[in-house]
Scaffold this motif. Sequence first.
Motif, mmCIF file in Angstrom:
data_model
loop_
_atom_site.group_PDB
_atom_site.id
_atom_site.type_symbol
_atom_site.label_atom_id
_atom_site.label_comp_id
_atom_site.label_asym_id
_atom_site.label_seq_id
_atom_site.Cartn_x
_atom_site.Cartn_y
_atom_site.Cartn_z
ATOM 1 N N THR A 36 0.837 -1.206 0.000
ATOM 2 C CA THR A 36 0.000 0.000 0.000
ATOM 3 C C THR A 36 0.868 1.252 0.000
ATOM 4 O O THR A 36 0.597 2.204 -0.730
ATOM 5 C CB THR A 36 -0.938 0.003 1.227
ATOM 6 N N VAL A 37 1.920 1.242 0.792
ATOM 7 C CA VAL A 37 2.830 2.395 0.818
ATOM 8 C C VAL A 37 3.448 2.582 -0.566
ATOM 9 O O VAL A 37 3.491 3.702 -1.089
ATOM 10 C CB VAL A 37 3.928 2.229 1.894
ATOM 11 N N HIS A 38 3.891 1.492 -1.175
ATOM 12 C CA HIS A 38 4.534 1.578 -2.497
ATOM 13 C C HIS A 38 3.540 1.942 -3.596
ATOM 14 O O HIS A 38 3.939 2.461 -4.634
ATOM 15 C CB HIS A 38 5.266 0.276 -2.819
ATOM 16 N N ARG A 39 2.273 1.691 -3.371
ATOM 17 C CA ARG A 39 1.261 2.104 -4.349
ATOM 18 C C ARG A 39 1.187 3.638 -4.404
ATOM 19 O O ARG A 39 0.923 4.224 -5.439
ATOM 20 C CB ARG A 39 -0.097 1.512 -3.975
ATOM 21 N N HIS A 40 1.422 4.278 -3.276
ATOM 22 C CA HIS A 40 1.354 5.745 -3.193
ATOM 23 C C HIS A 40 2.715 6.407 -3.420
ATOM 24 O O HIS A 40 2.772 7.530 -3.937
ATOM 25 C CB HIS A 40 0.797 6.172 -1.836
ATOM 26 N N PHE A 41 3.767 5.721 -3.029
ATOM 27 C CA PHE A 41 5.119 6.285 -3.129
ATOM 28 C C PHE A 41 6.047 5.206 -3.663
ATOM 29 O O PHE A 41 6.276 4.206 -2.982
ATOM 30 C CB PHE A 41 5.613 6.772 -1.756
ATOM 31 N N SER A 42 6.587 5.423 -4.838
ATOM 32 C CA SER A 42 7.413 4.385 -5.460
ATOM 33 C C SER A 42 8.730 4.156 -4.727
ATOM 34 O O SER A 42 9.337 3.105 -4.861
ATOM 35 C CB SER A 42 7.666 4.716 -6.933
ATOM 36 N N SER A 43 9.155 5.159 -3.943
ATOM 37 C CA SER A 43 10.416 5.018 -3.217
ATOM 38 C C SER A 43 10.368 5.860 -1.940
ATOM 39 O O SER A 43 9.508 6.733 -1.778
ATOM 40 C CB SER A 43 11.578 5.481 -4.090
ATOM 41 N N ARG A 44 11.304 5.599 -1.091
ATOM 42 C CA ARG A 44 11.446 6.387 0.146
ATOM 43 C C ARG A 44 11.725 7.841 -0.213
ATOM 44 O O ARG A 44 11.229 8.766 0.426
ATOM 45 C CB ARG A 44 12.586 5.787 0.979
#
Length: 186
Positions: A36-44
Amino acid sequence: MSTRDTVLAAAQRLLTTEPTASMAQIAAAAGVGRATVHRHFSSREDLLLEIGERSLARWDESQREVGMAEVVASGDPARIRACLEELLDRFVVDADEMGIALTDPTVVNAPDLRARADELFAQEVTLYAAAQEAGVLRADVPARWLGHSVYGLLVAVRDALVAGDIARRDAEALVRSTFLDGSAAR
């Protein structure tokens, strides 16, 4: 609050206390899965840049909401001091909520964010210069130095809050008194 906002809020809180937290740790703090985090943000880095953008938007909003430009134009010492107090209080809240944006290399070295931060800093320096001219702040130091001093206090308050060295309820008053008494006109 959207899932994206939930992730951002959790990241802001976690990264202020644990600047090297991984995306997995951020996901756990947000109560969502890593996917879910990677769905919104491809990277840190993308996540940090979004935090930086939001931090700059808050800085801009604070300047506008305290009526900084109008106060500077007035030249009125009482209005200038009141504006400084309100702006400092807002900055302390922002440093507590988005403290990672003050010092993270990804945020402070991003060219677009750096350019916007420089613009906002220049606007803020006009308030310090007006305060000097009105006899509110000392005139024997450059106005930009006063701006850098505020930034240093914001990093200090963020670190002191994280370390538990000061109570949250005392943070605004400590920054206000340290800056306004230490930089007061003589």
